[in-house]
Scaffold this motif. Structure first.
Motif, short mmCIF file in Angstrom:
data_model
loop_
_atom_site.label_atom_id
_atom_site.label_comp_id
_atom_site.label_asym_id
_atom_site.label_seq_id
_atom_site.Cartn_x
_atom_site.Cartn_y
_atom_site.Cartn_z
N VAL A 1 0.83 -1.21 0.00
CA VAL A 1 0.00 0.00 0.00
C VAL A 1 0.87 1.26 0.00
CG1 VAL A 1 -1.58 1.28 1.49
CG2 VAL A 1 -1.95 -1.16 1.09
N GLU A 2 2.02 1.17 0.69
CA GLU A 2 2.86 2.36 0.88
C GLU A 2 3.41 2.93 -0.43
OE1 GLU A 2 3.23 -0.45 2.63
OE2 GLU A 2 3.25 0.04 4.78
N ILE A 3 3.39 2.13 -1.48
CA ILE A 3 3.99 2.59 -2.73
C ILE A 3 2.98 3.35 -3.59
CG2 ILE A 3 3.59 0.58 -4.21
CD1 ILE A 3 6.57 0.79 -4.95
N ALA A 4 1.69 3.26 -3.24
CA ALA A 4 0.63 3.84 -4.07
C ALA A 4 0.80 5.34 -4.36
CB ALA A 4 -0.73 3.55 -3.46
N PRO A 5 1.16 6.17 -3.36
CA PRO A 5 1.31 7.60 -3.67
C PRO A 5 2.40 7.85 -4.72
CG PRO A 5 1.09 7.30 -1.31
CD PRO A 5 1.24 5.92 -1.91
N LYS A 6 3.49 7.08 -4.62
CA LYS A 6 4.57 7.26 -5.59
C LYS A 6 4.13 6.84 -7.00
CE LYS A 6 8.39 6.82 -3.16
NZ LYS A 6 9.36 5.92 -2.52
N LEU A 7 3.29 5.82 -7.05
CA LEU A 7 2.79 5.34 -8.35
C LEU A 7 1.70 6.25 -8.90
CD1 LEU A 7 2.51 1.49 -7.68
CD2 LEU A 7 4.37 2.73 -8.80
N GLY A 8 1.20 7.14 -8.06
CA GLY A 8 0.16 8.05 -8.50
C GLY A 8 -1.23 7.44 -8.47
N THR A 9 -1.37 6.26 -7.85
CA THR A 9 -2.70 5.64 -7.79
C THR A 9 -3.48 6.09 -6.55
OG1 THR A 9 -1.69 3.71 -6.77
CG2 THR A 9 -2.07 3.60 -9.13
N ALA A 10 -2.82 6.80 -5.64
CA ALA A 10 -3.51 7.35 -4.46
C ALA A 10 -2.74 8.57 -3.97
CB ALA A 10 -3.61 6.30 -3.36
N ASP A 11 -3.43 9.41 -3.17
CA ASP A 11 -2.78 10.61 -2.62
C ASP A 11 -2.25 10.35 -1.22
OD1 ASP A 11 -3.74 12.37 -4.84
OD2 ASP A 11 -5.67 11.71 -4.02
N ALA A 12 -2.89 9.43 -0.50
CA ALA A 12 -2.52 9.12 0.87
C ALA A 12 -2.75 7.64 1.09
CB ALA A 12 -3.36 9.95 1.84
N ILE A 13 -2.34 7.12 2.25
CA ILE A 13 -2.56 5.71 2.54
C ILE A 13 -3.13 5.53 3.93
CG2 ILE A 13 -0.58 5.05 1.08
CD1 ILE A 13 0.70 4.15 3.88
N CYS A 14 -3.67 4.36 4.17
CA CYS A 14 -4.10 3.96 5.51
C CYS A 14 -3.60 2.53 5.68
CB CYS A 14 -5.62 4.02 5.59
SG CYS A 14 -6.29 3.28 7.08
N ASP A 15 -2.56 2.35 6.52
CA ASP A 15 -1.97 1.02 6.66
C ASP A 15 -1.43 0.84 8.06
OD1 ASP A 15 -1.26 -1.54 5.85
OD2 ASP A 15 0.55 -0.92 4.77
N LEU A 16 -0.96 -0.37 8.33
CA LEU A 16 -0.41 -0.68 9.64
C LEU A 16 0.97 -0.08 9.80
CD1 LEU A 16 -1.38 -4.42 9.92
CD2 LEU A 16 -2.54 -2.45 10.93
N VAL A 17 1.25 0.43 10.98
CA VAL A 17 2.56 0.97 11.30
C VAL A 17 3.04 0.28 12.57
CG1 VAL A 17 3.88 3.03 11.85
CG2 VAL A 17 1.86 3.21 10.38
N GLN A 18 4.25 -0.28 12.49
CA GLN A 18 4.81 -0.85 13.71
C GLN A 18 6.03 -0.02 14.10
OE1 GLN A 18 6.74 -4.83 13.93
NE2 GLN A 18 4.88 -5.38 15.02
N SER A 19 7.16 -0.21 13.43
CA SER A 19 8.35 0.58 13.74
C SER A 19 8.29 1.94 13.04
CB SER A 19 9.60 -0.17 13.28
OG SER A 19 9.59 -0.26 11.86
N GLY A 20 7.53 2.03 11.97
CA GLY A 20 7.51 3.25 11.16
C GLY A 20 8.53 3.20 10.03
N GLY A 21 9.32 2.13 9.99
CA GLY A 21 10.37 2.01 8.98
C GLY A 21 9.85 2.05 7.55
N THR A 22 8.73 1.37 7.30
CA THR A 22 8.19 1.34 5.94
C THR A 22 7.73 2.72 5.50
OG1 THR A 22 7.45 -0.92 6.38
CG2 THR A 22 6.57 0.12 4.42
N LEU A 23 7.15 3.48 6.42
CA LEU A 23 6.71 4.84 6.08
C LEU A 23 7.91 5.70 5.70
CD1 LEU A 23 3.95 5.77 8.71
CD2 LEU A 23 3.70 4.82 6.40
N VAL A 24 8.95 5.66 6.54
CA VAL A 24 10.15 6.46 6.28
C VAL A 24 10.74 6.08 4.93
CG1 VAL A 24 12.53 6.90 7.03
CG2 VAL A 24 10.67 6.84 8.71
N ALA A 25 10.83 4.77 4.66
CA ALA A 25 11.42 4.31 3.41
C ALA A 25 10.63 4.81 2.20
CB ALA A 25 11.47 2.78 3.40
N ASN A 26 9.36 5.13 2.40
CA ASN A 26 8.54 5.60 1.28
C ASN A 26 8.20 7.09 1.37
OD1 ASN A 26 7.74 3.12 -0.46
ND2 ASN A 26 7.60 2.41 1.66
N GLN A 27 8.97 7.82 2.18
CA GLN A 27 8.78 9.28 2.34
C GLN A 27 7.33 9.64 2.70
OE1 GLN A 27 10.63 9.00 -1.21
NE2 GLN A 27 12.25 8.43 0.19
N LEU A 28 6.79 8.87 3.65
CA LEU A 28 5.43 9.15 4.11
C LEU A 28 5.49 9.58 5.56
CD1 LEU A 28 3.72 6.00 2.56
CD2 LEU A 28 3.49 8.36 1.74
#
Ligand code: PRP
Ligand code: ZN
Ligand code: MG
Length: 223
Positions: free
Chosen positions: A153-180
């Motif tokens: 889900v985190e890649i959707a904004p970069k692909l232009g298929t969404a403006d924002a996301i709603c997903d699970l966050v544990q460490s926050g690492g995936t968000l940081v890696a995707n500039q979210l």
């Protein structure tokens, strides 16, 4: 459904909840012998068996009576109640289990102007949790598009298929890696023991009562 005299618990086959769930059941004094295909664990001492499945399938298996209980994230349980399980008898969260803690959150691109949930109006939000997200948006009167994705889900904004996301966050690492950047928490989640609202009145019910007692002891010791 054939009557069963053994308690059957569904749990995640492989993922973040698998090891801690097995560990917890072991501390409750249960021991298992795994089938060759690794989909079933036969209880050796007590009449309790495990079915190893995809976590998203667990609430449905309980609702259908294929399993008596499940160890599953509150997020998966909540999503089921709002979507596939919406017309059936609701499932019950029998115990919070204290592991697998994470949160279901809104996140937006780091460079997006965002102050409050109302800024999501008119945007498209990618998620694997359309039920939980839809309810959160509705309760705030926000009209936004919901794009349902099974994963990544985190890649959707970069692909232009969404403006924002709603997903699970544990460490926050995936968000940081995707500039979210995380903006709002919809749900605080952890693994829970899920089951039907009305418990079976037979040997399985007796075994469940015993299991809950042991669980409470183990969870108390750990806290
Ligand atoms: C989960 C979740 C996020 C990530 C969050 O995915 O969907 O993508 O973990 O964890 P973090 O904040 O520690 O980075 P997971 O890896 O479990 O795979 P899935 O999305 O395919 O279920
Ligand atoms: Zn999953
Ligand atoms: Mg993910």
């Amino acid at each position: 459904m054939k009557p069963r005299d053994r308690l059957r618990i569904a749990m995640q086959k492989s993922g973040r909840l698998t090891e801690p769930a097995l560990d917890l059941l072991t501390r409750c004094g249960l021991t298992f012998r795994q089938s060759r295909d690794k989909l079933f664990c036969f209880g050796e001492g007590e009449p309790v068996d495990l079915l190893l499945v995809r976590d998203d399938d667990i609430p449905g298996l309980i609702a259908q009576g294929v399993c008596d209980l499940g160890i599953v994230g509150r997020n998966v349980l909540g999503e089921f109640q709002l979507t596939a399980g919406r017309d059936g008898e609701p499932l019950d969260e029998l115990r919070p289990l204290g592991f697998g803690r994470c949160r279901l959150s809104i996140a937006v691109p780091q460079d997006m102007a965002y102050e409050a949930p109302k800024d999501l109006a008119g945007t498209r939000i990618a998620t694997s949790y359309p039920g939980l997200l839809g309810e959160w948006l509705r309760s705030r009167g926000i009209d936004a598009g919901v794009v349902t994705l099974a994963g990544s889900v985190e890649i959707a904004p970069k692909l232009g298929t969404a403006d924002a996301i709603c997903d699970l966050v544990q460490s926050g690492g995936t968000l940081v890696a995707n500039q979210l950047r995380e903006t709002d928490v919809l749900l605080e989640s952890e693994a829970v023991l899920a089951g039907p609202l009305t418990l079976p009145v037979d040997e399985r019910g007796d075994m469940l009562e015993l299991l809950l007692k042991r669980l409470d002891g183990v969870i108390q010791v750990r806290e």
